[in-house]
Design a protein around this motif. Sequence first.
Motif, PDB file in Angstrom:
ATOM      1  N   GLU A 117      -1.474   1.910  10.482  1.00 43.11           N
ATOM      2  CA  GLU A 117      -0.873   2.502   8.849  1.00 43.11           C
ATOM      3  C   GLU A 117      -0.883   4.053   8.806  1.00 43.11           C
ATOM      4  N   ILE A 118      -1.725   4.602   9.160  1.00 40.60           N
ATOM      5  CA  ILE A 118      -1.879   6.045   9.010  1.00 40.60           C
ATOM      6  C   ILE A 118      -0.832   6.715  10.214  1.00 40.60           C
ATOM      7  N   GLN A 119      -0.949   6.189  11.205  1.00 40.47           N
ATOM      8  CA  GLN A 119      -0.337   6.576  12.555  1.00 40.47           C
ATOM      9  C   GLN A 119       1.199   6.691  11.998  1.00 40.47           C
ATOM     10  N   GLN A 120       1.556   5.478  11.538  1.00 37.69           N
ATOM     11  CA  GLN A 120       3.202   5.193  11.002  1.00 37.69           C
ATOM     12  C   GLN A 120       3.632   6.118   9.957  1.00 37.69           C
ATOM     13  N   ALA A 121       2.631   6.179   8.975  1.00 37.14           N
ATOM     14  CA  ALA A 121       2.980   6.989   7.731  1.00 37.14           C
ATOM     15  C   ALA A 121       3.266   8.498   7.999  1.00 37.14           C
ATOM     16  N   VAL A 122       2.331   9.018   8.958  1.00 32.31           N
ATOM     17  CA  VAL A 122       2.393  10.446   9.175  1.00 32.31           C
ATOM     18  C   VAL A 122       3.640  10.704  10.067  1.00 32.31           C
ATOM     19  N   SER A 128       1.476  13.614  13.659  1.00 29.75           N
ATOM     20  CA  SER A 128       0.777  12.531  14.309  1.00 29.75           C
ATOM     21  C   SER A 128      -0.745  12.653  14.040  1.00 29.75           C
ATOM     22  N   PHE A 129      -1.582  11.691  13.841  1.00 29.57           N
ATOM     23  CA  PHE A 129      -2.843  11.421  14.045  1.00 29.57           C
ATOM     24  C   PHE A 129      -3.125  11.003  15.402  1.00 29.57           C
ATOM     25  N   PRO A 130      -3.847  11.860  16.303  1.00 26.88           N
ATOM     26  CA  PRO A 130      -3.795  11.805  17.671  1.00 26.88           C
ATOM     27  C   PRO A 130      -5.090  10.855  18.160  1.00 26.88           C
ATOM     28  N   LEU A 131      -5.770  10.254  17.252  1.00 27.36           N
ATOM     29  CA  LEU A 131      -6.949   9.463  17.882  1.00 27.36           C
ATOM     30  C   LEU A 131      -6.015   8.010  18.024  1.00 27.36           C
ATOM     31  N   ASP A 132      -6.393   7.548  19.066  1.00 28.87           N
ATOM     32  CA  ASP A 132      -5.676   6.167  19.329  1.00 28.87           C
ATOM     33  C   ASP A 132      -6.557   5.293  20.100  1.00 28.87           C
ATOM     34  N   ILE A 133      -6.833   4.062  19.798  1.00 27.46           N
ATOM     35  CA  ILE A 133      -7.357   2.784  20.279  1.00 27.46           C
ATOM     36  C   ILE A 133      -6.735   1.674  20.148  1.00 27.46           C
ATOM     37  N   GLY A 134      -7.250   0.736  21.289  1.00 23.77           N
ATOM     38  CA  GLY A 134      -6.259  -0.523  21.302  1.00 23.77           C
ATOM     39  C   GLY A 134      -6.340  -1.295  19.940  1.00 23.77           C
ATOM     40  N   ALA A 135      -7.404  -1.187  19.168  1.00 20.64           N
ATOM     41  CA  ALA A 135      -7.496  -2.300  18.111  1.00 20.64           C
ATOM     42  C   ALA A 135      -6.764  -1.420  16.824  1.00 20.64           C
ATOM     43  N   ARG A 208     -13.690   7.479   1.731  1.00 18.96           N
ATOM     44  CA  ARG A 208     -12.425   8.422   1.685  1.00 18.96           C
ATOM     45  C   ARG A 208     -12.500   9.071   2.762  1.00 18.96           C
ATOM     46  N   VAL A 209     -11.629   9.652   3.469  1.00 22.43           N
ATOM     47  CA  VAL A 209     -11.770  10.436   4.670  1.00 22.43           C
ATOM     48  C   VAL A 209     -10.350  11.401   4.634  1.00 22.43           C
ATOM     49  N   VAL A 210     -10.677  12.685   4.814  1.00 26.69           N
ATOM     50  CA  VAL A 210      -9.428  13.633   5.233  1.00 26.69           C
ATOM     51  C   VAL A 210      -9.356  14.047   6.583  1.00 26.69           C
ATOM     52  N   LEU A 211      -8.273  13.541   7.414  1.00 31.06           N
ATOM     53  CA  LEU A 211      -8.261  13.930   8.538  1.00 31.06           C
ATOM     54  C   LEU A 211      -7.259  14.832   9.133  1.00 31.06           C
ATOM     55  N   ARG A 212      -7.398  15.404  10.156  1.00 33.76           N
ATOM     56  CA  ARG A 212      -6.536  16.563  10.716  1.00 33.76           C
ATOM     57  C   ARG A 212      -5.292  15.644  11.453  1.00 33.76           C
ATOM     58  N   LEU A 213      -4.249  16.249  11.435  1.00 35.44           N
ATOM     59  CA  LEU A 213      -3.053  16.087  11.857  1.00 35.44           C
ATOM     60  C   LEU A 213      -2.452  16.917  12.881  1.00 35.44           C
ATOM     61  N   VAL A 214      -1.583  16.701  13.598  1.00 30.85           N
ATOM     62  CA  VAL A 214      -0.826  17.486  14.532  1.00 30.85           C
ATOM     63  C   VAL A 214       0.586  17.377  14.779  1.00 30.85           C
ATOM     64  N   PRO A 215       1.382  18.399  15.087  1.00 29.60           N
ATOM     65  CA  PRO A 215       2.774  18.136  15.264  1.00 29.60           C
ATOM     66  C   PRO A 215       2.847  16.745  16.281  1.00 29.60           C
ATOM     67  N   GLN A 216       4.045  16.170  16.220  1.00 26.90           N
ATOM     68  CA  GLN A 216       4.280  15.113  16.839  1.00 26.90           C
ATOM     69  C   GLN A 216       4.924  15.665  18.241  1.00 26.90           C
ATOM     70  N   CYS A 217       4.529  15.189  19.368  1.00 26.46           N
ATOM     71  CA  CYS A 217       4.697  15.446  20.620  1.00 26.46           C
ATOM     72  C   CYS A 217       5.475  14.630  21.390  1.00 26.46           C
ATOM     73  N   ASP A 285       0.919  15.378  26.699  1.00 26.11           N
ATOM     74  CA  ASP A 285       1.709  15.742  25.529  1.00 26.11           C
ATOM     75  C   ASP A 285       2.449  17.086  25.207  1.00 26.11           C
ATOM     76  N   VAL A 286       3.677  17.154  25.204  1.00 24.80           N
ATOM     77  CA  VAL A 286       4.374  18.291  25.286  1.00 24.80           C
ATOM     78  C   VAL A 286       4.996  18.526  23.725  1.00 24.80           C
ATOM     79  N   GLU A 287       5.131  19.554  23.060  1.00 28.23           N
ATOM     80  CA  GLU A 287       5.642  19.912  21.925  1.00 28.23           C
ATOM     81  C   GLU A 287       7.060  20.474  22.029  1.00 28.23           C
ATOM     82  N   ARG A 288       7.465  20.908  23.153  1.00 23.92           N
ATOM     83  CA  ARG A 288       8.829  21.186  23.305  1.00 23.92           C
ATOM     84  C   ARG A 288       9.348  20.349  24.644  1.00 23.92           C
ATOM     85  N   PRO A 289      10.095  19.468  24.416  1.00 21.74           N
ATOM     86  CA  PRO A 289      10.307  18.603  25.629  1.00 21.74           C
ATOM     87  C   PRO A 289      11.501  19.040  26.358  1.00 21.74           C
TER      88      PRO A 289
END
Length: 460
Positions: A117-122, A128-135, A208-217, A285-289
């Motif tokens: 839900e967080i990944q899709q919203a950002v 992007s929130f770059p932490l990703d796991i199968g679950a 509650r948690v505050v997470l760092r985000l990065v630009p989409q790659c 991951d590349v910021e400029r494709p």
Amino acid sequence: MVNGEFLSQLAAVVDDKTMVAGADIGAAHSVDTSGEYPCLPELLLRPGSTEELSAIIKLCGTHQQPYVVQGGMTGVSGGATPNPGEVAISLMRLRGIEEIDENAFTVTARAGTPLEEIQQAVAVKGLSFPLDIGARGSCTVGGIAATNAGGNQVIRYGVARNLILGLEVVLADGTVLTSLTKVLKNNTGYDLKQLFIGSEGTLGVITRVVLRLVPQCETFTTFCAVNSFSDVLQLFRLSNQYFSGAVSAFEVMWQDYMAAVLAAGEDLTSPFAEQYPFYVLLEIDVERPDGAMEWFENGLAQALEQELIQDAVIAKTDSEREKLWRIREGIGEVVAQMGLAVHCDVAVDASGLEAYVTEVERNIGEQFPDNQLLVFGHLGDGNLHITVSANSEAEKTALYNIIFSSAARHGGMISGEHGLGSLKRDYLSYTRTEAEVQWMRKLKQLFDPNNCLNPHRVLG
């Protein structure tokens, strides 16, 4: 049994959606994804706010009522599985994204919010929130923080600890500790949030948690066939040198794992006509494709010229990328068919991994020649997953001893990301010193003197 006075006082501080008892609790709250030692909690409490959770926890402390904290129940170490006499506190009603700050590159979310839900919203904001796991569809951000989750992109972005800026935590006496800062640099005294990240809920309940985000790659994915573990390591080194910090995932799979996943998974096929000793799923991951695909292909061409890889396929679409990741994440289907087994996620530095796996394979082969052994994992951060079938609880204990004692001999850790929970707590001393364990116990006593908060987890 939960005492009557506790129940009557509880009823006065919670709303009518919070308390669930008896058959209404449901089996889903009796065991985490490990499936081991299910136990229905005495009572299920589902607070809808931090204030309500604080009141519940304060009452539990007053009556010395032990409780287990639950999120998405995706853990595999027994950390959210109730013990007899415990009530369960589920954080699934503490759900929702409170803020996406595009200027600060942060998202603030409540603990019960699923990762996906967080990944899709950002993503809608180009972030992007770059932490990703199968679950990702079930696991929650509170659980991610509490277990210091790692996942598939640790090489570039780090584990949960590296991506968390602020926390709100309820302590064992009901105190609400709020430090929801969004700043990256904060040198004002002790960084208290680090005590709770990775503590598996034994020191406080994250709300509650505050997470760092990065630009989409733009992500580029390849699945490679490799002849030797030495070539795997050289491929990892070449990839990091050539792609200069862009490598986000470097997953390695042994041939036995590959065969087991392909046999167990529906509609899964190998990208290659032949079998190979090792397989690597590599992503950058590349910021400029612009021009990035040519750059990616040239890097793979170098690996082919140096004979570090024997064959490779590149995912050209999201669907093709998903199919490749289904192979890497297909252990769930294998485990479902395996029955009794041990599931370990040791961490050993890359230079020692080959010797470590060789030792484990030899010792298990000598003592349990008929048991199925599967190895795969995040080679880029030295975190390997080892699954071995077993025929009894005694065999499981013997297998844990083989796997964990070898990790200790090779300077590793008995868990890289899944944590200890209740299933691996008794092996903590294998890779942590006596002094470290003693100070862990002192911290637990300081934060939870009545030992009500996730008792008998992490520490025996």
